[in-house]
Design an enzyme around this catalytic site. Structure first.
Site, PDB file in Angstrom:
ATOM      1  N   HIS B 253       0.628  -1.137  -0.165  1.00 44.42           N
ATOM      2  CA  HIS B 253       0.427  -0.437   0.348  1.00 44.42           C
ATOM      3  C   HIS B 253       0.610   1.462   0.206  1.00 44.42           C
ATOM      4  O   HIS B 253       1.828   1.226   0.790  1.00 44.42           O
ATOM      5  CB  HIS B 253      -1.180  -0.113   1.528  1.00 44.42           C
ATOM      6  CG  HIS B 253      -2.269   0.879   1.001  1.00 44.42           C
ATOM      7  ND1 HIS B 253      -1.617   1.991   1.351  1.00 44.42           N
ATOM      8  CD2 HIS B 253      -3.073   0.325   1.091  1.00 44.42           C
ATOM      9  CE1 HIS B 253      -2.912   3.018   0.956  1.00 44.42           C
ATOM     10  NE2 HIS B 253      -3.838   1.890   1.414  1.00 44.42           N
ATOM     11  N   ARG B 273      -6.603  10.602  -0.660  1.00 42.83           N
ATOM     12  CA  ARG B 273      -6.697  10.992  -1.466  1.00 42.83           C
ATOM     13  C   ARG B 273      -7.331  11.539  -2.321  1.00 42.83           C
ATOM     14  O   ARG B 273      -7.755  11.787  -3.357  1.00 42.83           O
ATOM     15  CB  ARG B 273      -5.065   9.676  -2.189  1.00 42.83           C
ATOM     16  CG  ARG B 273      -4.186  10.465  -2.320  1.00 42.83           C
ATOM     17  CD  ARG B 273      -3.497   9.335  -2.970  1.00 42.83           C
ATOM     18  NE  ARG B 273      -3.611   7.549  -1.451  1.00 42.83           N
ATOM     19  CZ  ARG B 273      -2.998   6.584  -1.935  1.00 42.83           C
ATOM     20  NH1 ARG B 273      -3.272   6.531  -3.989  1.00 42.83           N
ATOM     21  NH2 ARG B 273      -3.065   5.907  -1.487  1.00 42.83           N
TER      22      ARG B 273
END
Lengths: 250, 642
Positions: B253, B273
């Site tokens: 990740h 994000r």
């Protein structure tokens, strides 16, 4: 930034004792890091529950210097280097070994609460709820079931015999969550809280709210409203009459 | 075997995360007797850590969304190595599975019309993730947990026994699967394990066993995974004779915490994000614009202005490159740090503080706000976060039949992260929770049907098998003076992190295999102190065997695949090679030696109607010319006929 920290950790079961350890502490660490270092270097059989190490699973509950806390969210920087840090298991539950307690009381209480009852007239996908309405229950669904609120609640912490009749703060918020769920088809949540959960025994000292690692406003947002609903439902003569006539309680 | 506790069930589910619970619910609703076994307390499984949401094309946020678009996104994310049937079922059934959770009492965040709100995530064309703030996994696990309680309440009413047909065995570890009559290549007949609390051994007789054990992250040093993620199901399946596919594909990740050291690896949700957060290097530059790969060019914004416009007006602007699939973003961060543009503690900066008002950040990302404030003294409403890649998910796992979850071993089923194929070479965020629900339901039904058919002639567990697995479990106590399992585990994590990590090179992987062989040899002689009662050292010693077998599968597969694709990046073979797209690497244990063997097999073919969801120009980026010889764009084909 590395130093030797002084720890006293509960070892054994109910008849166990506090054992002193000196163990390395590094910058940025939390109490759970130190317990893990003890396991890896001095006491490979030290029993402790933990999972996520990020305050999300609620497994590593213990009492640190007497305060109910998550070990993974208790930073070593809140202590002085010279302090002796005492780590003991949650006192309200029977000790299995070391820092691990038997929390089955909570699972039994969870099983007594009637489940969410879906609305009969809506198919999956047809549920419509406003954010402002789900928000109230969502606060309670933040609960990570660390059971620190149960641990600190003096109704059961100091009175073992209350356990049978008292579900504790964690399950008062579950009852409140369902009572405030916009689509729950039951309307007897407050009655249940009074008759089956013993919400009346709570005398609102707010200890549970203070220890909640998720900052859920347990007392003000859940327990007090549930107590009020109990009063509204059972002691308001108009509501009483309405219930008699409509027989909506089931 | 005086010390042995014995239970008989129709279906045994190993693992109580989202997939295991959903499978158990389905099998129980089919009327069977089901046991769920989990290593932790009920409700603590790793699913709880999932933050962002459940990808499902309900179309609540964008009416253009549908299963075909979701399928396409999933295949692109996996670089077309996915099992297409799994990706298809997942995309089609995810909405139904999400709506079903509402009937169990789940409370998702809402749109202004009162529908389930959906958020943006990397690699997803439309805002698609059903969520609850940034604690969606907690909502999922609690909802399923409460559904199980409600089924137990039904049994309480009907039979006077809440556990009549569904019982959860908490804090119990399974160490081995059992075979009918002890025949190693026969159907499974149950499983053997121990209570973590007492150390007492337990045998489950069951014709159908569902592995729902999650991933393997604890073999890596920097990981977002909890201690439970020791590859148990992967290893149990291997030893039972099943195949693992795609084990070279490990997802790092892009955004894990990097400081302080004790929290290194803890996840920072992609929602940061999705909700507007941007990545910057030490020079303050939004570097992701430099890292849009060829296959995604044209789909992502090329200027900050366009990227920023997309959040408000996705119809007329392209997506910000921060929302590329995870493998791309993780590699980009890795490069920035390596080239000296990293942060003080070896990460990059993820900033949402300059993008959203403080109140909005606290509302949308409450647990991230809490996590950084409590653990790193960082207020994300005012400061950027320091982040870097962390081992998060394994795409590889047990090869199963997509429709039923059946493995190649009769009676053995698998679901969730422990399976391989669904996500191809890289999983999109949000597709994991959907995977758990869709295939949890299917696998529960598959196992129930199998168990019902097997009920007349139940497979058996023989005493010799029990004696053998008991002896294996007790071995660490029989030896003295061996190394500590903690030491060996730390070495294993270092080897996997350094030598089979995010960027891979042949000599390093060779070295890793040598070191794994060495650790395996030493692990065979390790010793454990104390007794069987709640003994974490002993638990780790038994888990270590699983981690070593699974790590070897990862290293061998990674060495074999001479290309870079998704969660497998070779510095010595940096490009994606269309010839490798159709190859699945499969691991099995050689029955004679017990060693990991590697074979190549064909990735299942994509049906024509699914192929035609893509344009030829896009497929050409992934497929060989021969594979596309007969392929014509649908629209072009229609024109020809007219």
């Amino acid at each position: 930034m590395t130093y030797d920290g002084h720890f006293r950790v509960w070892r054994g079961d109910d008849g166990g004792e506090l054992v002193d350890y000196t163990v390395e502490v590094n910058e940025g660490e939390v109490v759970l890091d130190i317990i893990h270092r003890l396991q890896a270097t001095q006491t490979p059989d030290l029993a402790v529950r933990w999972n996520c190490k990020a305050g999300k699973c609620g497994s590593c509950s213990a009492e640190i210097n007497g305060h109910p806390r998550l070990m993974c969210m208790t930073r070593m920087s809140i202590f002085e280097e010279a302090d002796t840090i005492t780590v003991t298991p949650m006192r309200t539950f029977p000790v299995i070994r070391d820092l691990v307690t038997d929390v089955s009381y909570n699972y039994e209480k969870a099983r007594q609460i009637p489940a969410f009852e879906p609305p009969a007239d809506l198919e999956p996908g047809e549920y419509r709820m406003a954010q402002v309405d789900v928000g109230r229950s969502q606060e309670f669904r933040k609960c990570i079931e660390c059971f620190l609120c149960q641990d600190v609640c003096h109704v059961i912490r100091d009175h073992e015999d209350n356990k049978a009749a008292y579900a504790g703060p964690r399950f008062f918020i579950r009852a409140a969550e369902l009572a405030m769920h916009p689509l729950d088809a039951r309307n007897d949540r407050a009655t249940f809280a009074r008759d089956q959960q013993g919400v009346g025994l709570c005398n609102i000292t707010k200890c549970c709210t203070e220890v909640c690692p998720e900052n859920i406003t347990i007392t003000d947002n859940a327990i007090i409203p549930m107590k009020e609903r109990v009063v509204d439902r059972h002691y308001d003569p108009l509501v009483w009459l309405g219930n008699k006539i409509r027989r909506r309680e089931h | 075997m005086t010390d042995l506790e014995r239970h008989a069930y129709d279906v045994l589910v190993i693992g109580a995360g989202g997939s295991g619970l959903r499978a158990a619910i389905e099998a129980r609703e089919a009327g069977l007797r089901v046991a769920i076994v989990c290593k932790s307390l009920f409700g603590k499984a790793h699913t709880v850590m999932a933050e962002g949401g459940i990808a499902a094309s309900m179309g609540n946020s964008n009416p253009h969304d549908n299963w075909q678009v979701h399928f396409g996104d999933t295949m692109r994310g996996g670089k077309f190595l996915n099992n297409p049937r799994m990706a298809e079922l997942h995309a089609k059934e995810a909405p139904r599975r999400v709506w079903e959770l509402e009937t169990y009492g789940a409370l998702f965040d809402r749109t202004p019309e009162g529908k389930i709100s959906q958020r943006n995530f990397g690699g997803h064309e439309y805002a698609r993730l059903a969520h609850v703030g940034d604690r969606t996994g907690l909502e999922l696990i609690r909802t399923l947990q409460q559904k199980i309680v409600s089924l137990q309440q039904e049994d309480e009413r009907e039979f006077g026994d809440a556990e009549a047909r569904l019982k959860v065995f908490m804090e119990l570890t399974i160490t081995e699967l059992m075979h009918d009559g002890g025949a190693p290549d026969g159907p499974v007949s149950g499983a053997f394990g121990y209570w973590r609390e007492s150390g007492r051994f337990v045998l489950f007789d069951a014709p159908a066993v569902v592995l729902a054990t999650g991933g393997i992250g604890k073999s890596f040093k920097v990981t977002s995974n909890s201690w439970e993620y020791t590859g148990d199901g992967h290893a149990l399946a291997l030893r039972a004779g099943a195949k693992l596919i795609n084990m070279e594909f490990v997802q790092f990740h892009p955004t894990g915490m990097v400081w302080p050291p004790s929290v290194k690896g803890i996840l920072v949700t992609e929602s940061v994000r999705g909700d507007g957060g941007v990545l910057r290097n030490s020079e303050g530059k939004r570097f992701m614009f430099e890292y849009v790969p060829e296959v995604f060019r044209g789909q992502y914004a090329t200027t900050e202005e366009e990227a920023d416009g997309w959040y408000e007006d996705p119809e007329h602007n392209k997506r910000p490159p921060e929302l590329l699939p995870r493998d791309e973003v993780a590699r980009a961060i890795n490069s920035e740090v390596k080239e000296g543009r990293g942060s003080e503690h070896g990460g990059v900066f993820l900033d949402v503080s300059t993008r959203l008002p403080a109140d909005e950040i606290k509302r949308r990302l409450p647990s991230m706000h809490h996590q950084f404030l409590e653990l790193a003294d960082v207020d994300i409403t005012a400061q950027p976060m320091e982040v870097g890649p962390t081992c998060h998910y394994v795409m590889g796992g047990i090869e199963v039949d997509p429709d039923t979850g059946a493995s190649s071993v009769p009676g053995l089923f698998a679901v969730g992260e422990v399976t391989g194929g669904m996500h191809g070479s890289n999983r999109l965020g949000g597709n994991s929770l959907g995977d758990l629900l869709v295939f949890g339901q299917r696998t529960g039904a598959g196992a129930a049907a199998y168990a019902a058919a097997a009920s007349k002639d139940r497979p058996t567990v023989i005493d010799a098998s029990i004696d053998a697995v008991t002896a294996t479990a007790e071995e660490p106590f029989q030896r003295e003076g061996g190394e500590s399992p903690y030491t060996l585990h730390q070495e294993l994590q270092q080897v996997m992190n350094d030598l089979v990590g995010i960027i891979r090179r042949e000599p390093e992987m060779q070295e890793a295999l040598d070191k794994l062989a060495d650790i395996r040899e030493r692990a065979a002689h390790l010793s454990v102190e104390g007794r069987r009662q709640f003994n974490p050292g002993w638990h780790l010693a038994l888990d270590l065997r699983n981690m070593l077998q699974v790590s070897e599968c990862v290293a061998r597969s990674a060495l074999e695949r001479q290309e870079s694709r998704g969660g497998h990046t070779r510095e010595d073979f940096p490009g994606m090679d269309a010839k490798w797209r159709s190859v699945n690497l499969a691991c099995h244990l050689d029955p004679a030696t017990g060693m990991v063997q590697l074979t190549r097999q064909q990735v299942p073919t994509i049906r024509d109607d699914l192929m035609h969801l893509f344009e030829r120009s896009e497929l050409e980026k992934y497929f060989t010319t021969e594979e596309l010889a007969d392929f014509q764009d649908v629209r072009q084909g229609e024109d020809d006929q007219s």
